[in-house]
Design a protein around this motif. Structure first.
Motif, PDB file in Angstrom:
ATOM      1  N   LEU A  79     102.841  55.438  57.527  1.00  0.00           N
ATOM      2  CA  LEU A  79     102.464  55.468  58.005  1.00  0.00           C
ATOM      3  C   LEU A  79     101.252  56.811  58.223  1.00  0.00           C
ATOM      4  CD1 LEU A  79     101.061  51.774  60.052  1.00  0.00           C
ATOM      5  CD2 LEU A  79     100.091  52.889  57.846  1.00  0.00           C
ATOM      6  N   ASP A  80     102.302  57.434  58.915  1.00  0.00           N
ATOM      7  CA  ASP A  80     102.147  58.627  59.543  1.00  0.00           C
ATOM      8  C   ASP A  80     102.762  59.325  58.539  1.00  0.00           C
ATOM      9  OD1 ASP A  80     102.032  57.891  62.336  1.00  0.00           O
ATOM     10  OD2 ASP A  80     104.481  58.334  62.866  1.00  0.00           O
ATOM     11  N   ALA A  81     103.602  59.276  57.369  1.00  0.00           N
ATOM     12  CA  ALA A  81     103.617  60.621  56.495  1.00  0.00           C
ATOM     13  C   ALA A  81     102.259  60.196  55.134  1.00  0.00           C
ATOM     14  CB  ALA A  81     105.064  60.173  55.446  1.00  0.00           C
ATOM     15  N   GLN A  82     101.731  59.436  55.155  1.00  0.00           N
ATOM     16  CA  GLN A  82     100.279  58.678  54.835  1.00  0.00           C
ATOM     17  C   GLN A  82      99.310  59.878  54.892  1.00  0.00           C
ATOM     18  OE1 GLN A  82      99.491  54.611  53.375  1.00  0.00           O
ATOM     19  NE2 GLN A  82      98.106  55.410  51.590  1.00  0.00           N
ATOM     20  N   LYS A  83      99.411  59.753  56.721  1.00  0.00           N
ATOM     21  CA  LYS A  83      98.280  60.739  57.222  1.00  0.00           C
ATOM     22  C   LYS A  83      98.575  61.850  57.294  1.00  0.00           C
ATOM     23  CE  LYS A  83      97.183  57.674  61.268  1.00  0.00           C
ATOM     24  NZ  LYS A  83      97.597  57.223  62.651  1.00  0.00           N
ATOM     25  N   ILE A  84      99.554  62.563  56.694  1.00  0.00           N
ATOM     26  CA  ILE A  84      99.857  64.085  56.673  1.00  0.00           C
ATOM     27  C   ILE A  84      99.511  64.160  55.113  1.00  0.00           C
ATOM     28  CG2 ILE A  84     101.538  66.053  56.591  1.00  0.00           C
ATOM     29  CD1 ILE A  84     103.003  63.981  58.816  1.00  0.00           C
ATOM     30  N   ILE A  85     100.163  63.040  54.183  1.00  0.00           N
ATOM     31  CA  ILE A  85      99.624  63.871  52.656  1.00  0.00           C
ATOM     32  C   ILE A  85      98.560  63.902  52.494  1.00  0.00           C
ATOM     33  CG2 ILE A  85     100.150  62.196  51.656  1.00  0.00           C
ATOM     34  CD1 ILE A  85     102.246  64.827  51.390  1.00  0.00           C
ATOM     35  N   GLU A  86      97.600  63.001  53.144  1.00  0.00           N
ATOM     36  CA  GLU A  86      96.342  63.037  52.629  1.00  0.00           C
ATOM     37  C   GLU A  86      95.325  63.968  53.503  1.00  0.00           C
ATOM     38  OE1 GLU A  86      94.959  58.219  53.091  1.00  0.00           O
ATOM     39  OE2 GLU A  86      96.547  58.027  51.423  1.00  0.00           O
ATOM     40  N   ASN A  87      95.951  64.175  54.491  1.00  0.00           N
ATOM     41  CA  ASN A  87      94.596  65.404  55.443  1.00  0.00           C
ATOM     42  C   ASN A  87      94.670  66.226  54.655  1.00  0.00           C
ATOM     43  OD1 ASN A  87      95.071  67.747  56.719  1.00  0.00           O
ATOM     44  ND2 ASN A  87      94.548  66.506  58.804  1.00  0.00           N
ATOM     45  N   PRO A  88      93.804  66.534  54.512  1.00  0.00           N
ATOM     46  CA  PRO A  88      93.027  67.580  52.971  1.00  0.00           C
ATOM     47  C   PRO A  88      93.501  69.287  53.684  1.00  0.00           C
ATOM     48  CG  PRO A  88      90.816  66.103  54.354  1.00  0.00           C
ATOM     49  CD  PRO A  88      91.721  66.039  55.127  1.00  0.00           C
ATOM     50  N   LEU A  89      93.545  69.598  54.815  1.00  0.00           N
ATOM     51  CA  LEU A  89      94.558  71.228  55.227  1.00  0.00           C
ATOM     52  C   LEU A  89      95.895  70.666  54.114  1.00  0.00           C
ATOM     53  CD1 LEU A  89      93.724  72.769  56.476  1.00  0.00           C
ATOM     54  CD2 LEU A  89      94.906  72.354  58.723  1.00  0.00           C
ATOM     55  N   VAL A  90      96.944  70.315  54.393  1.00  0.00           N
ATOM     56  CA  VAL A  90      97.562  69.526  54.577  1.00  0.00           C
ATOM     57  C   VAL A  90      97.505  69.867  52.592  1.00  0.00           C
ATOM     58  CG1 VAL A  90     100.055  68.685  53.847  1.00  0.00           C
ATOM     59  CG2 VAL A  90      99.260  68.134  56.434  1.00  0.00           C
ATOM     60  N   LEU A 140     109.397  68.548  49.112  1.00  0.00           N
ATOM     61  CA  LEU A 140     108.483  67.951  50.894  1.00  0.00           C
ATOM     62  C   LEU A 140     107.316  67.105  50.480  1.00  0.00           C
ATOM     63  CD1 LEU A 140     108.120  68.764  53.431  1.00  0.00           C
ATOM     64  CD2 LEU A 140     107.001  70.935  52.299  1.00  0.00           C
ATOM     65  N   GLU A 141     107.018  67.648  48.783  1.00  0.00           N
ATOM     66  CA  GLU A 141     105.713  66.445  48.454  1.00  0.00           C
ATOM     67  C   GLU A 141     106.411  65.456  47.967  1.00  0.00           C
ATOM     68  OE1 GLU A 141     102.372  68.039  46.420  1.00  0.00           O
ATOM     69  OE2 GLU A 141     104.073  68.673  45.703  1.00  0.00           O
ATOM     70  N   GLY A 142     107.000  64.949  47.570  1.00  0.00           N
ATOM     71  CA  GLY A 142     108.098  63.799  47.362  1.00  0.00           C
ATOM     72  C   GLY A 142     109.048  63.056  48.624  1.00  0.00           C
ATOM     73  N   TYR A 143     109.474  63.783  49.481  1.00  0.00           N
ATOM     74  CA  TYR A 143     109.927  63.190  50.591  1.00  0.00           C
ATOM     75  C   TYR A 143     108.376  62.385  51.409  1.00  0.00           C
ATOM     76  CZ  TYR A 143     111.429  62.666  55.466  1.00  0.00           C
ATOM     77  OH  TYR A 143     111.541  62.111  56.734  1.00  0.00           O
ATOM     78  N   PHE A 144     107.235  62.434  51.736  1.00  0.00           N
ATOM     79  CA  PHE A 144     106.341  61.950  52.180  1.00  0.00           C
ATOM     80  C   PHE A 144     106.435  60.918  51.027  1.00  0.00           C
ATOM     81  CE2 PHE A 144     105.182  66.246  53.821  1.00  0.00           C
ATOM     82  CZ  PHE A 144     104.939  66.006  55.532  1.00  0.00           C
ATOM     83  N   LYS A 145     106.044  61.019  49.941  1.00  0.00           N
ATOM     84  CA  LYS A 145     105.721  59.666  48.908  1.00  0.00           C
ATOM     85  C   LYS A 145     106.669  58.621  49.141  1.00  0.00           C
ATOM     86  CE  LYS A 145     102.908  62.776  45.860  1.00  0.00           C
ATOM     87  NZ  LYS A 145     103.033  63.098  44.669  1.00  0.00           N
ATOM     88  N   THR A 146     108.187  59.237  49.420  1.00  0.00           N
ATOM     89  CA  THR A 146     109.060  58.142  49.130  1.00  0.00           C
ATOM     90  C   THR A 146     109.322  57.048  50.650  1.00  0.00           C
ATOM     91  OG1 THR A 146     110.710  59.611  47.655  1.00  0.00           O
ATOM     92  CG2 THR A 146     111.704  57.884  49.415  1.00  0.00           C
ATOM     93  N   THR A 147     108.404  58.024  51.740  1.00  0.00           N
ATOM     94  CA  THR A 147     108.410  57.966  53.136  1.00  0.00           C
ATOM     95  C   THR A 147     107.385  56.720  52.798  1.00  0.00           C
ATOM     96  OG1 THR A 147     109.293  59.725  54.176  1.00  0.00           O
ATOM     97  CG2 THR A 147     107.784  58.524  56.099  1.00  0.00           C
TER      98      THR A 147
END
Length: 95
Positions: free
Chosen positions: A11-22, A61-68
């Motif tokens: 859930l944390d990873a999803q919030k980060i990767i979907e954050n418009p700033l990120v 790095l993007e892959g790490y978030f998606k895998t998480t």
């Protein structure tokens, strides 16, 4: 790491990767890498290699978030199944 932690990490990873700033940061960095690659002289093999490594690192790095995120979803699914099985055991339906 237990399943609840894995769900929370997802859930944390999803919030980060979907954050418009990120998202803007990833897009801006990738666009910068591509622009530098396009303007890089053909004879600059070392520069091209470094740009390729930068792009790979960004992709990793993007892959790490998606895998998480996926691991978190799988952990959530497993927790739900464990709850259903426990409920059936409690009801005496399963032994």
């Amino acid at each position: 790491m237990n399943l609840n932690q894995e769900v929370q990490n997802g859930l944390d990873a999803q919030k980060i990767i979907e954050n418009p700033l990120v998202q803007n940061a990833f897009n801006s960095i990738r666009a910068g890498i591509i622009e530098k690659w396009r303007s890089c002289p053909i004879r600059d093999k070392e520069g091209q290699h470094e740009l390729k490594l930068m792009d790979k690192l960004l992709t990793d790095l993007e892959g790490y978030f998606k895998t998480t995120i996926q691991s978190g979803k799988m952990a959530e699914f497993q927790l739900e199944n464990e709850k259903k099985v426990a409920k059936l055991h409690k009801a005496g339906i399963m032994r």
